[in-house]
Each structure stands twice: as C-alpha cells, then as structure tokens.
Design an enzyme around this catalytic site. Structure first.
Site, short mmCIF file in Angstrom:
data_model
loop_
_atom_site.label_atom_id
_atom_site.label_comp_id
_atom_site.label_asym_id
_atom_site.label_seq_id
_atom_site.Cartn_x
_atom_site.Cartn_y
_atom_site.Cartn_z
N LYS A 15 -6.21 -0.92 -1.69
CA LYS A 15 -5.65 -0.03 -2.03
C LYS A 15 -6.31 0.82 -3.02
O LYS A 15 -7.77 0.98 -2.53
CB LYS A 15 -4.67 -0.55 -3.37
CG LYS A 15 -3.93 -1.56 -2.92
CD LYS A 15 -2.75 -2.31 -3.48
CE LYS A 15 -1.23 -2.71 -2.85
NZ LYS A 15 -0.22 -2.96 -3.51
N HIS A 99 2.58 2.86 3.58
CA HIS A 99 3.35 1.75 2.98
C HIS A 99 3.92 1.91 1.71
O HIS A 99 4.11 3.24 1.44
CB HIS A 99 1.78 1.69 1.67
CG HIS A 99 1.80 0.53 0.78
ND1 HIS A 99 1.94 0.44 -0.48
CD2 HIS A 99 1.03 -1.38 1.26
CE1 HIS A 99 1.89 -0.59 -0.68
NE2 HIS A 99 1.24 -1.86 0.10
N GLU A 171 7.16 -6.31 4.06
CA GLU A 171 6.95 -5.89 3.11
C GLU A 171 7.92 -5.61 2.07
O GLU A 171 7.97 -4.47 1.58
CB GLU A 171 5.43 -4.65 1.96
CG GLU A 171 4.46 -5.46 3.30
CD GLU A 171 2.84 -4.53 2.31
OE1 GLU A 171 2.80 -5.80 2.03
OE2 GLU A 171 3.08 -4.11 2.75
N GLY A 177 3.02 -6.53 -5.40
CA GLY A 177 1.94 -6.61 -6.95
C GLY A 177 2.56 -7.48 -7.97
O GLY A 177 2.68 -7.80 -9.19
N SER A 217 2.60 -10.08 -2.48
CA SER A 217 2.31 -11.30 -3.39
C SER A 217 2.05 -12.18 -2.39
O SER A 217 1.93 -13.75 -2.89
CB SER A 217 3.71 -11.39 -4.76
OG SER A 217 3.59 -10.68 -4.92
P1 PGA Z 1 0.64 -7.40 -3.21
O1 PGA Z 1 0.34 -6.33 -2.17
O2 PGA Z 1 -0.08 -8.67 -2.19
O3 PGA Z 1 -1.07 -7.22 -3.94
O4 PGA Z 1 1.33 -7.63 -3.73
C1 PGA Z 1 1.02 -6.07 -0.20
C2 PGA Z 1 0.53 -4.35 -0.12
O5 PGA Z 1 0.74 -3.95 -0.84
O6 PGA Z 1 0.39 -4.84 0.53
#
Ligand code: PGA
Length: 257
Positions: A15, A99, A171, A177, A217
């Site tokens: 990110k 995304h 996802e 997150g 996550s």
């Molecule tokens: P995260 O993000 O592992 O921090 O939940 C995953 C992503 O957004 O690809």
C-alpha cells in the site's frame, strides 16, 4: 494448496508505505530468511520504490509488482500511471487491479477495473484482480452474487488465453486491515464459488488452473490453516507483508504445505 497447474503464491501489498532505505533493509532481511521452495513470492510496492525494490531482489526469485495501472497508454489523466509505463519504464510484469481501497476511496468501478485489466494484459503483465464483499453484503447473504458480478464485469471480453495471466484475489472488505480474518471455511466457500464462476465464464480446466489468493488480515498465525483449504492457492498480504520476518515465515508455511 497448489492449483491444478502447480502454482502457489504469496504476494505482499505494501500500500502507501515504506521508503528507499527501509526497502533495501527489508529485502536484505527477506532474502536472508527466504526458504527454498516453489511458492512464488511477489511484493507490490508504491511506484517510487519500484526501482530500489527491483535492484534489491535482482538474482532472486522475488518478483516486484505495482498496485494499479491506467487503461490508456498515455494522455490527460493527471496522477495516473499507465500499464505501458510500468512495463517499459520499470520493466515489471505484475500489477494489482481493483483493490477494494481503490474501489472505496478512488471511485473504481467494475468498468474501470475491466479497462485497467485489459491494459495490463496488453502490456504482457500478469494481473492480481481483487474482488470481495462488504460486511453488509455478507450479512445480507449476497456474497457470492456480489463477487460473481465483480468477476463477470471485471473479466468482460477477456479471452481464454488472457485469463491464464490473471490471478484472482478474494479479499472480503471487512477483513482488510481490521484484524478480522475470514474463517478458513468462509474463505474456502467463497473461493470455491469464484472458481465455479470462472468455470462458467471459461471452462473447468481454466478454473482449476487459475491461481486464487485469499487476502484480509492474513498473518503468520493464520496462514497455514487458510492455505490448507483446497481452493486457496496463496495470499495477498497487506500489513503482515511489511514485516520481513513475518512474511518470510508465511512463505515458509506455504512451502511446507
Ligand atoms: P491486510 O490487507 O492484510 O492488511 O488486511 C490485505 C490487502 O489489502 O491486500
């Protein structure tokens, strides 16, 4: 689990994080800890860090990717970067498209996602195409419909040959997150439905050979149980991919399955 064409991948999504110095340190550490194995490894980093990251991984099996690309080759699109630029200027062959943060904060629609995927494919890039439902949609019981529509629209006019260059990342938005991971059962169930839709759009062989990742996550503590599910071929990892030691451990867990 590997897919039918024997592929498995752990991809990191940094990110909007890190800097050049941290990037160099990160890869030095990751390369030192990287276990031998067949699990493919990729890190999708912010544009300005791509050259540093590429230099840092030269001669290793780690691939560097980007986090988005525009559907036109060039033009009046302030702030955007084209797939052609990614291929020609950075020499990379992997990009994330669609995304949920792009959809949520930057107005991406299934139509723009489709355009970006096509542009990336036209430049020979492999695409990590993200799909996923919101918490409300999961609670309303429409997860498979939502993900199905994202797949159908996002893959519009993508040929069978092109589909071989697409990696799907499921996802769930509520798991990104947040520290809330989908249970292995939930992830497996939705990813099985992703494969069913790909089979409807293409055929069973393409569906079985598509690399499908789980994201949301994923971390050192839950990676093994998620990856032991039959249809989950790897992960798209945000927060945990910023820590070289944890990410290296996740790659080792994948290699051991
Ligand atoms: P995260 O993000 O592992 O921090 O939940 C995953 C992503 O957004 O690809």
């Amino acid at each position: 689990m590997k897919n039918a064409i024997n592929r498995q991948m752990m991809a990191g999504n940094w990110k909007m994080n890190s800097n050049s110095e941290q990037t160099r340190e990160y890869f030095e550490q990751l390369i030192g800890l990287l276990s031998a194995g067949e699990c493919e490894v990729a890190l999708c980093v912010p544009y300005p860090l791509i050259p540093t990251a590429k230099e840092a991984v030269a001669g290793t099996r780690i691939r560097i990717g980007a986090q988005n690309c525009h559907w036109e080759e060039s033009g009046a699109f302030t702030g955007e970067v084209s797939a052609k630029m990614l291929a020609e200027e950075y020499g990379i062959d992997l990009v994330i498209v669609g995304h949920s943060e792009r959809r949520q904060y930057f107005g991406e629609t299934d139509e723009t996602v489709n355009g970006r995927i096509k542009a990336a494919l036209a430049q020979g890039l492999e695409v990590i195409f993200c799909v996923g439902e919101s918490l409300q949609q999961r609670e309303d019981g429409v997860t498979n419909d939502v993900v199905g529509a994202q797949l159908r629209e996002g893959l519009k006019d993508i040929t069978v040959e092109q589909m071989k260059k697409i990696i799907v990342a499921y996802e769930p938005v509520w798991a990104i997150g947040t520290g809330k991971t989908a249970t292995p059962d939930q992830a497996q169930e939705t990813i099985a439905s992703v494969r069913k839709i790909v089979a409807e759009l293409y055929d069973a062989e393409i569906a079985a050979g598509t690399l499908v990742l789980y994201g949301g996550s994923m971390n050192g503590g839950n990676v093994a149980e998620l990856l032991s599910e039959a249809d989950i071929n790897g992960g798209l990892v945000g927060g945990a991919s910023l820590k070289a030691e944890e990410f290296a451990g996740m790659i080792t867990a994948a290699n051991e399955l």
